[in-house]
Design an enzyme around this catalytic site. Structure first.
Site, PDB file in Angstrom:
ATOM      1  N   ARG A  69      29.146  -1.639  32.426  1.00  9.69           N
ATOM      2  CA  ARG A  69      28.928  -1.101  33.761  1.00  9.69           C
ATOM      3  C   ARG A  69      29.155   0.412  33.732  1.00  9.69           C
ATOM      4  NH1 ARG A  69      32.713  -2.017  36.607  1.00  9.69           N
ATOM      5  NH2 ARG A  69      33.959  -3.399  35.325  1.00  9.69           N
ATOM      6  N   TYR A 197      21.816  -3.716  31.197  1.00  5.84           N
ATOM      7  CA  TYR A 197      23.088  -4.397  30.898  1.00  5.84           C
ATOM      8  C   TYR A 197      23.593  -5.216  32.095  1.00  5.84           C
ATOM      9  CZ  TYR A 197      27.907  -5.523  30.655  1.00  5.84           C
ATOM     10  OH  TYR A 197      29.067  -6.249  30.753  1.00  5.84           O
ATOM     11  N   LYS A 206      28.202  -8.413  40.475  1.00  6.78           N
ATOM     12  CA  LYS A 206      29.087  -7.434  41.084  1.00  6.78           C
ATOM     13  C   LYS A 206      28.433  -6.757  42.292  1.00  6.78           C
ATOM     14  CE  LYS A 206      32.523  -8.451  38.638  1.00  6.78           C
ATOM     15  NZ  LYS A 206      32.745  -8.382  37.289  1.00  6.78           N
ATOM     16  N   HIS A 226      37.423 -10.188  43.499  1.00  6.43           N
ATOM     17  CA  HIS A 226      37.229 -10.252  42.046  1.00  6.43           C
ATOM     18  C   HIS A 226      38.270 -11.208  41.454  1.00  6.43           C
ATOM     19  CE1 HIS A 226      36.744  -7.704  38.079  1.00  6.43           C
ATOM     20  NE2 HIS A 226      36.027  -8.801  38.044  1.00  6.43           N
ATOM     21  N   SER A 248      38.617  -6.054  35.131  1.00 10.66           N
ATOM     22  CA  SER A 248      37.680  -6.474  34.089  1.00 10.66           C
ATOM     23  C   SER A 248      38.360  -6.511  32.722  1.00 10.66           C
ATOM     24  CB  SER A 248      36.505  -5.515  34.047  1.00 10.66           C
ATOM     25  OG  SER A 248      35.872  -5.494  35.297  1.00 10.66           O
ATOM     26  N   CYS A 250      40.721  -8.381  31.652  1.00  7.52           N
ATOM     27  CA  CYS A 250      42.176  -8.546  31.694  1.00  7.52           C
ATOM     28  C   CYS A 250      42.593 -10.007  31.802  1.00  7.52           C
ATOM     29  CB  CYS A 250      42.773  -7.729  32.830  1.00  7.52           C
ATOM     30  SG  CYS A 250      42.694  -5.965  32.520  1.00  7.52           S
ATOM     31  N   GLY A 251      41.676 -10.919  31.514  1.00  8.31           N
ATOM     32  CA  GLY A 251      42.113 -12.305  31.335  1.00  8.31           C
ATOM     33  C   GLY A 251      41.711 -13.322  32.384  1.00  8.31           C
ATOM     34  N   THR A 253      38.697 -15.017  32.728  1.00 13.37           N
ATOM     35  CA  THR A 253      38.011 -16.156  32.106  1.00 13.37           C
ATOM     36  C   THR A 253      39.016 -17.007  31.341  1.00 13.37           C
ATOM     37  OG1 THR A 253      35.987 -14.878  31.955  1.00 13.37           O
ATOM     38  CG2 THR A 253      36.128 -16.827  30.560  1.00 13.37           C
ATOM     39  N   ASP A 277      35.396 -15.330  37.839  1.00 13.57           N
ATOM     40  CA  ASP A 277      35.216 -13.898  38.113  1.00 13.57           C
ATOM     41  C   ASP A 277      35.220 -13.537  39.594  1.00 13.57           C
ATOM     42  OD1 ASP A 277      34.822 -11.351  36.750  1.00 13.57           O
ATOM     43  OD2 ASP A 277      32.842 -11.295  37.668  1.00 13.57           O
ATOM     44  N   ASN A 369      32.506  -4.980  24.436  1.00 11.00           N
ATOM     45  CA  ASN A 369      32.107  -5.579  25.723  1.00 11.00           C
ATOM     46  C   ASN A 369      30.914  -6.522  25.537  1.00 11.00           C
ATOM     47  OD1 ASN A 369      32.341  -5.940  28.578  1.00 11.00           O
ATOM     48  ND2 ASN A 369      30.607  -4.540  28.882  1.00 11.00           N
ATOM     49  N   ARG A 371      28.978 -10.024  25.339  1.00 10.78           N
ATOM     50  CA  ARG A 371      29.182 -11.097  26.331  1.00 10.78           C
ATOM     51  C   ARG A 371      28.409 -12.360  25.979  1.00 10.78           C
ATOM     52  NH1 ARG A 371      32.523  -9.830  31.113  1.00 10.78           N
ATOM     53  NH2 ARG A 371      33.154  -7.700  30.633  1.00 10.78           N
TER      54      ARG A 371
HETATM   55  P1  GTP Z   1      35.634  -9.713  32.929  1.00  6.37           P
HETATM   56  O1  GTP Z   1      34.628 -10.738  32.555  1.00  6.37           O
HETATM   57  O2  GTP Z   1      35.300  -8.359  32.405  1.00  6.37           O
HETATM   58  O3  GTP Z   1      35.919  -9.675  34.386  1.00  6.37           O
HETATM   59  O4  GTP Z   1      36.988 -10.062  32.097  1.00  6.37           O
HETATM   60  P2  GTP Z   1      38.118 -11.176  32.313  1.00  6.37           P
HETATM   61  O5  GTP Z   1      39.105 -10.710  33.319  1.00  6.37           O
HETATM   62  O6  GTP Z   1      37.492 -12.496  32.548  1.00  6.37           O
HETATM   63  O7  GTP Z   1      38.874 -11.164  30.891  1.00  6.37           O
HETATM   64  P3  GTP Z   1      38.881 -12.230  29.705  1.00  6.37           P
HETATM   65  O8  GTP Z   1      39.507 -13.526  30.081  1.00  6.37           O
HETATM   66  O9  GTP Z   1      37.522 -12.282  29.129  1.00  6.37           O
HETATM   67  O10 GTP Z   1      39.864 -11.511  28.673  1.00  6.37           O
HETATM   68  C1  GTP Z   1      39.628 -10.230  28.172  1.00  6.37           C
HETATM   69  C2  GTP Z   1      40.497  -9.947  26.985  1.00  6.37           C
HETATM   70  O11 GTP Z   1      41.864 -10.173  27.290  1.00  6.37           O
HETATM   71  C3  GTP Z   1      40.186 -10.821  25.787  1.00  6.37           C
HETATM   72  O12 GTP Z   1      40.172 -10.018  24.637  1.00  6.37           O
HETATM   73  C4  GTP Z   1      41.310 -11.795  25.732  1.00  6.37           C
HETATM   74  O13 GTP Z   1      41.565 -12.226  24.432  1.00  6.37           O
HETATM   75  C5  GTP Z   1      42.478 -11.011  26.326  1.00  6.37           C
HETATM   76  N1  GTP Z   1      43.429 -11.922  27.001  1.00  6.37           N
HETATM   77  C6  GTP Z   1      43.131 -12.828  27.963  1.00  6.37           C
HETATM   78  N2  GTP Z   1      44.240 -13.513  28.352  1.00  6.37           N
HETATM   79  C7  GTP Z   1      45.260 -13.020  27.604  1.00  6.37           C
HETATM   80  C8  GTP Z   1      46.663 -13.314  27.551  1.00  6.37           C
HETATM   81  O14 GTP Z   1      47.197 -14.177  28.244  1.00  6.37           O
HETATM   82  N3  GTP Z   1      47.394 -12.565  26.671  1.00  6.37           N
HETATM   83  C9  GTP Z   1      46.835 -11.597  25.895  1.00  6.37           C
HETATM   84  N4  GTP Z   1      47.621 -10.932  25.067  1.00  6.37           N
HETATM   85  N5  GTP Z   1      45.511 -11.310  25.912  1.00  6.37           N
HETATM   86  C10 GTP Z   1      44.737 -11.996  26.756  1.00  6.37           C
HETATM   87  C1  SPV Z   2      33.397  -7.168  34.782  1.00  2.00           C
HETATM   88  O1  SPV Z   2      33.241  -6.076  34.215  1.00  2.00           O
HETATM   89  O2  SPV Z   2      34.312  -7.377  35.614  1.00  2.00           O
HETATM   90  C2  SPV Z   2      32.498  -8.299  34.462  1.00  2.00           C
HETATM   91  C3  SPV Z   2      31.329  -8.024  33.651  1.00  2.00           C
HETATM   92  O3  SPV Z   2      32.712  -9.402  34.904  1.00  2.00           O
HETATM   93  S1  SPV Z   2      30.077  -7.257  34.542  1.00  2.00           S
HETATM   94  O4  SPV Z   2      29.124  -8.277  34.975  1.00  2.00           O
HETATM   95  O5  SPV Z   2      29.437  -6.320  33.636  1.00  2.00           O
HETATM   96  O6  SPV Z   2      30.614  -6.595  35.695  1.00  2.00           O
HETATM   97 MN    MN Z   3      34.665  -9.450  36.081  1.00  2.49          MN
END
Ligand code: GTP
Ligand code: SPV
Ligand code: MN
Length: 588
Positions: A69, A197, A206, A226, A248, A250-251, A253, A277, A369, A371
């Protein structure tokens, strides 16, 4: 097709502007999608992966200057700058339409205009909203088909209504200097040019489900956030739902699909994923807060996803998935990313499309990033009520960020307004999900900094108002931080599935089954109440990440004051009161 006059009129306008060779309405049929997949593979836009190992899966690479983004190119176009507020980039709508139509004019010449009718949320739900996106990218069509509910059935549900979101996407030349992601909340319109993207072009995500929807929510008395949504079933078969906002990457998913630690499984705990999300929430007839996930799939971060960290996400990507900017394994026509396993391909292609030997190269194979776009129904722990039009009652709201220091593993707000305050002072280290520097701590209220479609002061006010309406029935508000590090920069808390140990404490607090320590920032667990059986973390380390360090929090207050200054007089007085109260408690 449709005889909706507002739709036909707009489509004609788009056709006149964009000048496509042909127009194809996406009806949602498998036959039509199959033809598009074939066309995209013939043109090189997508690569069909190993049908045995990854049935129905494809790989796509975006341009190397177009992998995340772009917040500095994202604009809220409202009649006045004040409506967009101090945290958004603002442009005058009239001026911006002129610029955008200038860029998009004739950009579909020699190309096809795909018309995607889509529903955010289950068709027929009171929570759901409809959009129509036109695009010249098959990749966008195929992603939207996974991420939303698409096709003729959506047009049928729309009928003659004029209430739908107009979305124009034009790839143009993927020219960064002419890239614009623009929102016109008053017109229900989104225009995105010069990008291919995900978050910039899958306009249901978003752009609509957060930026436009947050604006609509404020007008109509509901919330677009979010947030992930998950259900936790305890040993008595009771399911409670939690919504959690993390910035984004930060965990979200990961938490949304977590696998309970062994002893919790044995006790009968189960986790159901509702969304990873975005949450749309409104007050139900029973006075509680009810949420739906407006999406129908996951656009998840690939790196770090593996059989140990997130088996449910990995399983979700085993069929009918589109991979974007991961590494390509020529040996067996599959994909690979950092953190998947320790067998990178020798004969590989990196995310830039260059030959890449993963066994010796120092460069990354997948973009940080990169996906996967996977259907929700693929997720082994998807909620059996995923398509419920009613939604899910929320017991707890959780905020969280990526903070090496300062923020404890978990704490609970004293009350709703104090919880809104905690959300408003959220700060987190930046990630690769957005272009720009990674690892810089920035304020990101409610994880909505890049996604709030109107003045954030009014957004805070809206949160406070919703709390007033919910009264006693309001969800309890918490804050978590899985990312505290030790002297060596290693994460102290094991995270992932073990985060259920913290959620368990949270649900016990919601049921008032457990005491907590009162600290200046809120209620913090007594260390013995976080179950660390069978973990390598020591009681001492747990104590460390539960401690409230007054000096660090004094510094946090200083930074919060600076951040709050942006909003001037418009900041709700309730939040200023909360800040003053926090300062008093810390000084005591
Ligand atoms: P967006 O799709 O961008 O909104 O991201 P998201 O908030 O869904 O984050 P996602 O669950 O994909 O995690 C992003 C990163 O954080 C990955 O590299 C994970 O491995 C890491 N991560 C997720 N949960 C944890 C946790 O509990 N501890 C640690 N140390 N890392 C974590
Ligand atoms: C985020 O960045 O919070 C995502 C991926 O979930 S995107 O669709 O690129 O915004
Ligand atoms: Mn997101």
């Amino acid at each position: 097709m449709t005889d909706n006059r507002s739709v036909l009129k707009w489509l004609q306008e788009m056709k006149d502007l964009l000048n496509p060779d042909e127009v194809i309405l996406i009806d949602g049929s498998q036959g039509q999608l199959e033809k598009l997949r074939e066309k995209a593979c013939n043109s090189g836009e997508m690569i069909k992966l190993n049908e045995e190992k990854l049935p129905g899966c494809y790989l796509h690479r975006t341009a190397i200057n177009d992998v995340a983004r772009v917040e500095d190119r994202t604009f809220i176009c409202t009649p006045t700058k004040d409506e967009a507020g101090p945290t958004n980039n603002w442009r005058d709508p009239e001026e911006m339409y002129k610029i955008l139509y200038g860029i998009a004019k004739n950009s579909y010449v020699g190309r096809t205009m795909y018309v995607i009718p889509y529903s955010m949320g289950p068709i027929g739900s009171l929570h759901s909203k409809i959009g129509i996106e036109v695009t010249d990218s098959i990749y966008v069509v195929l992603n939207m088909v996974i991420m939303t509910r698409v096709g003729q059935k959506v047009l049928d549900a729309l009928g003659q209504s004029e209430e739908w979101v107009r979305g124009l996407h034009a790839r143009c030349n993927i020219d960064e200097s002419q890239r614009y992601i623009c929102h016109f909340p008053q017109d229900n319109t989104i225009i995105s040019v010069n990008s291919g993207y995900g978050g910039n072009v899958l306009l249901g995500k978003k752009c609509f489900a957060l930026r436009i929807a947050s604006y609509l929510g404020q007008k109509e008395g509901w919330m677009a956030e979010h947030m992930l949504i998950l259900g936790i079933e305890n040993k008595d078969g009771d399911v409670k739902y939690i919504a959690a906002a993390f910035p984004s990457a930060c965990g979200k998913t990961n938490l949304a699909m977590l696998i309970p630690p062994k002893e919790y499984k044995e006790k009968g705990y189960k986790v159901y994923c509702v969304g990873d999300d975005i949450a749309w929430m409104r007050i139900g007839e029973d006075g509680r807060l009810w949420a739906i996930n407006p999406e129908n799939g996951f656009f998840g971060v690939a790196p770090g996803t593996n059989a140990k960290s997130n088996p449910n996400a990995l399983e979700s990507t085993k069929s009918e998935t589109i991979f974007t900017n991961v590494a390509y394994n020529l040996d067996d026509n599959t994909v690979w990313w950092e953190g998947l396993n320790s067998n990178p391909p020798k004969q590989g292609v990196n995310w830039k499309g260059e030959a890449w030997d993963g066994t010796s190269s120092k460069e990354k194979g997948a973009h940080p990033n990169s996906r996967f776009t996977a259907p929700a129904k693929n997720c082994p722990c998807i909620s059996p009520d995923f398509d419920s039009t009613k939604g899910f009652p929320i017991s707890a709201i959780i905020f969280g960020g990526r903070r090496a220091k300062t923020t404890p593993l978990v704490y609970q707000s004293f009350n709703w307004n104090n919880g809104v305050f905690i959300g408003s002072i959220m700060a987190s280290e930046t990630t690769a999900a957005s272009s720009g520097k990674v690892g810089v701590v920035r304020h990101d209220p409610m994880a909505m900094l890049p996604f709030c479609g109107y003045n954030m002061s009014d957004y805070f006010k809206h949160w406070i108002d919703i709390g007033k309406k919910l009264g006693e029935k309001a969800p309890k508000i918490f804050n978590v931080n899985w990312f505290r590090v030790d002297e060596n920069g290693e994460f102290i808390w094991p995270g992932f599935g073990d985060n259920l140990r913290v959620l368990d404490w949270i649900l016990k607090r919601c049921d008032e089954k457990i005491d907590a320590s009162v600290t200046p920032i809120g209620y913090v667990p007594n260390p013995e109440d976080i179950n660390i059986d069978n973990l390598s973390i020591t009681k001492e380390s747990l104590g460390k990440i539960l401690k409230v360090d007054k000096d660090l929090w004094q510094d946090e207050i200083k930074k919060t004051k600076e951040f709050y200054e942006k909003f001037g007089e418009s900041l709700p007085k309730e939040l200023i009161q909360e800040l003053n109260d926090l300062e008093d408690r810390l000084n005591k």
